[in-house]
Motif scaffolding. Structure first.
Motif, short mmCIF file in Angstrom:
data_model
loop_
_atom_site.label_atom_id
_atom_site.label_comp_id
_atom_site.label_asym_id
_atom_site.label_seq_id
_atom_site.Cartn_x
_atom_site.Cartn_y
_atom_site.Cartn_z
N ALA A 143 0.83 -1.20 0.00
CA ALA A 143 0.00 0.00 0.00
C ALA A 143 0.87 1.25 0.00
CB ALA A 143 -0.93 -0.01 1.20
N ILE A 144 1.93 1.26 0.83
CA ILE A 144 2.81 2.42 0.88
C ILE A 144 3.52 2.61 -0.48
CG2 ILE A 144 4.86 3.39 1.98
CD1 ILE A 144 3.99 1.98 4.54
N LEU A 197 4.11 5.65 -5.56
CA LEU A 197 4.07 5.64 -7.02
C LEU A 197 2.96 6.57 -7.54
CD1 LEU A 197 5.29 4.41 -9.59
CD2 LEU A 197 3.61 2.59 -9.41
N THR A 198 1.85 6.58 -6.90
CA THR A 198 0.74 7.44 -7.29
C THR A 198 1.11 8.91 -7.11
OG1 THR A 198 -0.85 5.73 -6.67
CG2 THR A 198 -1.71 7.95 -6.89
N MET A 199 1.83 9.25 -6.03
CA MET A 199 2.26 10.62 -5.79
C MET A 199 3.24 11.08 -6.88
SD MET A 199 2.62 11.23 -1.69
CE MET A 199 3.63 9.84 -1.31
N ILE A 200 4.15 10.20 -7.25
CA ILE A 200 5.13 10.53 -8.30
C ILE A 200 4.40 10.80 -9.63
CG2 ILE A 200 7.03 9.62 -9.69
CD1 ILE A 200 7.98 8.19 -7.12
N LEU A 201 3.45 9.96 -9.97
CA LEU A 201 2.69 10.13 -11.21
C LEU A 201 1.86 11.41 -11.16
CD1 LEU A 201 1.60 6.46 -11.99
CD2 LEU A 201 3.35 7.82 -13.14
#
Length: 129
Positions: A4-5, A10-14
């Motif tokens: 989850a972390i 990865l979502t924050m980077i995208l």
């Protein structure tokens, strides 16, 4: 680290990448809105006018080429016709030369015969005298 972390990171980077691209796109749209679009349209109009002039020149060249091709075809036909006429004239010339040669030989034979006849007539007269 849990799954989850890792997925959140990865979502924050995208999302950051999307924000950067959005800022760049907004700057580009603002530039187009401020007048770059008119420059692009003007450049396209110039390019279109240039293309039209080139196309008209090409059309004129193709028309001239078609006329030249027709003239070349006519010239070939005339050449063939003249070649036939020359052949006929050569044959006629040969016949005339042969006829003149034959006439000359007949004339010389007649002249020889007359000369012999005159000599034959002259001999008896010379013998009588």
């Amino acid at each position: 680290m849990s799954f989850a972390i890792l997925a959140n990171a990865l979502t924050m980077i995208l999302c950051m990448a999307v924000l950067v691209q959005s800022v760049r796109m907004m700057r580009s749209l603002r530039t187009v809105k401020d007048g770059a679009l008119t420059e692009v349209v003007t450049a396209l109009e110039k390019a279109t006018a240039g293309a039209r002039s080139v196309l008209s020149e090409m059309k004129a060249t193709l028309t001239d080429s078609a006329q030249h091709a027709r003239l070349v075809d006519q010239a070939r036909g005339l050449r063939d016709e003249l070649s036939d006429m020359i052949g006929i004239a050569d044959a006629a010339c040969e016949r005339v030369v042969n006829a003149v040669g034959l006439a000359n030989s007949v004339r010389s034979a007649e002249a020889d015969a007359e000369a012999e006849a005159e000599e034959a007539e002259a001999k008896p007269e010379a013998e009588l005298a």
